[in-house]
Enzyme design. Structure first.
Site, PDB file in Angstrom:
ATOM      1  N   GLU A 105      20.004  25.465 -49.402  1.00 10.53           N
ATOM      2  CA  GLU A 105      20.519  24.110 -49.512  1.00 10.53           C
ATOM      3  C   GLU A 105      20.051  23.234 -48.352  1.00 10.53           C
ATOM      4  O   GLU A 105      19.847  23.709 -47.235  1.00 10.53           O
ATOM      5  CB  GLU A 105      22.055  24.131 -49.572  1.00 10.53           C
ATOM      6  CG  GLU A 105      22.580  24.779 -50.837  1.00 10.53           C
ATOM      7  CD  GLU A 105      24.095  24.840 -50.917  1.00 10.53           C
ATOM      8  OE1 GLU A 105      24.619  24.770 -52.044  1.00 10.53           O
ATOM      9  OE2 GLU A 105      24.748  24.960 -49.866  1.00 10.53           O
ATOM     10  N   CYS A 118      19.867  18.034 -42.533  1.00  6.90           N
ATOM     11  CA  CYS A 118      20.179  19.396 -42.106  1.00  6.90           C
ATOM     12  C   CYS A 118      19.335  20.358 -42.930  1.00  6.90           C
ATOM     13  O   CYS A 118      19.482  20.444 -44.153  1.00  6.90           O
ATOM     14  CB  CYS A 118      21.666  19.662 -42.306  1.00  6.90           C
ATOM     15  SG  CYS A 118      22.216  21.262 -41.688  1.00  6.90           S
ATOM     16  N   CYS A 125      21.809  34.295 -44.680  1.00 10.53           N
ATOM     17  CA  CYS A 125      21.846  34.228 -43.224  1.00 10.53           C
ATOM     18  C   CYS A 125      21.779  35.623 -42.627  1.00 10.53           C
ATOM     19  O   CYS A 125      22.360  36.573 -43.154  1.00 10.53           O
ATOM     20  CB  CYS A 125      23.116  33.526 -42.746  1.00 10.53           C
ATOM     21  SG  CYS A 125      23.129  33.205 -40.956  1.00 10.53           S
ATOM     22  N   CYS A 129      28.809  35.343 -38.727  1.00  6.40           N
ATOM     23  CA  CYS A 129      29.854  34.641 -37.985  1.00  6.40           C
ATOM     24  C   CYS A 129      31.104  34.536 -38.864  1.00  6.40           C
ATOM     25  O   CYS A 129      31.024  34.076 -40.006  1.00  6.40           O
ATOM     26  CB  CYS A 129      29.369  33.256 -37.570  1.00  6.40           C
ATOM     27  SG  CYS A 129      27.916  33.308 -36.485  1.00  6.40           S
ATOM     28  N   CYS A 132      32.230  31.172 -40.608  1.00  4.17           N
ATOM     29  CA  CYS A 132      31.206  30.416 -41.333  1.00  4.17           C
ATOM     30  C   CYS A 132      30.996  31.009 -42.717  1.00  4.17           C
ATOM     31  O   CYS A 132      30.691  32.196 -42.859  1.00  4.17           O
ATOM     32  CB  CYS A 132      29.895  30.448 -40.537  1.00  4.17           C
ATOM     33  SG  CYS A 132      28.533  29.571 -41.343  1.00  4.17           S
ATOM     34  N   SER A 212      19.287  24.645 -33.777  1.00  8.66           N
ATOM     35  CA  SER A 212      20.563  25.274 -33.446  1.00  8.66           C
ATOM     36  C   SER A 212      20.441  26.790 -33.563  1.00  8.66           C
ATOM     37  O   SER A 212      19.936  27.301 -34.566  1.00  8.66           O
ATOM     38  CB  SER A 212      21.658  24.777 -34.398  1.00  8.66           C
ATOM     39  OG  SER A 212      22.881  25.446 -34.142  1.00  8.66           O
ATOM     40  N   LEU A 235      28.256  28.050 -29.590  1.00 12.61           N
ATOM     41  CA  LEU A 235      28.987  28.837 -28.594  1.00 12.61           C
ATOM     42  C   LEU A 235      30.335  29.314 -29.149  1.00 12.61           C
ATOM     43  O   LEU A 235      30.587  30.513 -29.256  1.00 12.61           O
ATOM     44  CB  LEU A 235      29.189  28.013 -27.333  1.00 12.61           C
ATOM     45  CG  LEU A 235      29.750  28.760 -26.128  1.00 12.61           C
ATOM     46  CD1 LEU A 235      28.820  29.873 -25.688  1.00 12.61           C
ATOM     47  CD2 LEU A 235      30.025  27.804 -24.968  1.00 12.61           C
ATOM     48  N   ASN A 311      36.092  23.651 -41.012  1.00 16.33           N
ATOM     49  CA  ASN A 311      36.075  23.276 -42.421  1.00 16.33           C
ATOM     50  C   ASN A 311      36.454  24.487 -43.268  1.00 16.33           C
ATOM     51  O   ASN A 311      35.735  25.484 -43.291  1.00 16.33           O
ATOM     52  CB  ASN A 311      34.673  22.787 -42.815  1.00 16.33           C
ATOM     53  CG  ASN A 311      34.281  21.532 -42.061  1.00 16.33           C
ATOM     54  OD1 ASN A 311      35.010  20.548 -42.079  1.00 16.33           O
ATOM     55  ND2 ASN A 311      33.145  21.565 -41.379  1.00 16.33           N
ATOM     56  N   CYS A 354      29.768  21.370 -42.257  1.00 14.53           N
ATOM     57  CA  CYS A 354      29.308  22.457 -41.396  1.00 14.53           C
ATOM     58  C   CYS A 354      30.028  23.754 -41.730  1.00 14.53           C
ATOM     59  O   CYS A 354      31.256  23.813 -41.764  1.00 14.53           O
ATOM     60  CB  CYS A 354      29.558  22.082 -39.934  1.00 14.53           C
ATOM     61  SG  CYS A 354      29.004  23.314 -38.754  1.00 14.53           S
TER      62      CYS A 354
END
Length: 371
Positions: A105, A118, A125, A129, A132, A212, A235, A311, A354
């Site tokens: 995306e 973005c 991925c 995390c 996320c 990032s 971080l 989010n 995000c």
């Protein structure tokens, strides 16, 4: 708004070379083998990357004979788009459809005086995390250079902002913050960004490109030396115990090692600030003591802190920090002399904010499949 887009990618059986994703040198070499003069190759490079040409017929300063011969060996294909969504706040999200039928995306965020794109670097991925949603989607593969720079090109197609040199382009900034960890696909990301930064091509200043990373320490200095783009560090915690849970790569590259790499990042030595991304999680990392420790950790680094209200996504166990906690956190950062910004969630109604890139694309793709 959801629309099914007809911008289908070229067939996977198409053996012609795709010029999108090829560097200037590669295009020169490929066209030289096709008996095209160097200055013509430069013109074609400009048509592809500076003017956004979708076919050779539109390259009006080439001879009719050359325009007729080029499609025999070459094509100009961006990634396909199977779904295009637009949020009530103007944010757009494209579900990309690659030749192998995998998907990623891309998100465009309009703001007064600027527009940020973005860009994704992987299908799925590499990392996991815990806060996320993208990290819950397993890594399928790295994106190729053409699939990365092609995201910028297709966004410009949809926003109708070619040629790239015209004033007041709607895409003013690129952030490598989409799906994936860019530094785990460094070679392809590097090549794509070099094309994006070429003043004779896509022409986006390196100062307007931010990469990032969650902390792939060995690649940070190399990225600074070779690309010199702005750096953002995910971080999200100030102690190794907490960061180990939130960002598991911390077990391999702990906070002290990560911050040493930040201090050595070449652009940071020229007072170009590193952005520290910090998702605000209620009762996890949002205390005033956490804020003071963050200031201590980044002391001496030209930096700003970007606080990201969490989010939510289906199945997550985290909650967003209260507005009051976020304000107190920000005041402590500011009193220490750093810029503290609170990211306004954008595109939440289309799962484009995000950390949300995953659910809607997978659901939509499944709904489109034949029974």
């Amino acid at each position: 708004m959801i629309g099914i887009n007809s911008d289908a990618p070229a067939s996977a059986k198409d053996a012609r070379q795709n010029l999108v994703g090829m560097s200037r040198t590669e295009i020169l070499d490929a066209l030289a083998a096709f008996d095209v003069e160097r200055y013509r190759a430069d013109q074609i490079y400009s048509w592809v990357y500076a003017k956004g040409a979708r076919d050779f017929e539109s390259m009006t300063n080439l001879s009719k004979d050359l325009r007729a011969r080029l499609p025999e060996a070459f094509r100009i294909d961006r990634p396909g788009v199977s779904v295009h969504q637009q949020s009530v706040d103007g944010t757009r999200k494209w579900l990309l459809d690659f030749e192998d039928k995998n998907a990623a995306e891309t998100v465009y965020i309009p703001e007064p005086g600027r527009g940020t794109l973005c860009v994704s670097s992987q299908v799925g991925c590499t990392l996991t995390c815990s806060f996320c949603h993208t990290g819950t989607q397993r890594l399928v593969r790295n994106l190729e250079p053409g699939e990365i720079v092609g995201q910028i090109m297709l966004a410009r197609d949809h926003l109708e902002e070619w040629p790239s040199s015209k004033e007041q382009n709607r895409i003013t900034n690129i952030v490598m913050m989409g799906m994936g960890e860019p530094l785990y696909n460094y070679d392809n990301v590097k090549k794509a960004l070099e094309i994006a930064m070429d003043g004779d091509g896509v022409s986006i200043s390196r100062r307007r490109i931010t990469l990032s990373t969650s902390g792939v320490v060995p690649m940070i200095e190399q990225c600074g030396e070779e690309l010199g783009v702005m750096l953002a560090i995910s971080l999200h915690a100030v102690t190794d115990d907490v960061r180990d849970k939130l960002v598991p790569i911390n077990k391999k590259y702990p906070i002290a090692e990560l911050l040493r790499a930040c201090r050595a990042y070449p652009p940071a030595k020229n007072a170009r600030r590193i952005t520290f991304e910090y998702v605000m999680l209620k009762g996890i990392n949002d205390s005033e003591a956490d804020a003071r420790e963050l200031c201590r950790l980044i002391e001496g680094i030209p930096a700003k802190v970007n606080m990201i209200p969490f989010n939510p996504w289906p199945g997550s166990t985290y909650e967003c920090s209260s507005g009051n906690a976020i304000r107190k956190f920000a005041r402590i950062i500011e009193r220490a002399g750093y810029v503290a910004t609170v990211r306004t969630p954008r595109g939440t109604d289309i799962m484009a904010a995000c950390g949300q890139l995953k659910t809607e694309s997978e659901a939509i793709r499944k709904s489109q499949r034949p029974n």
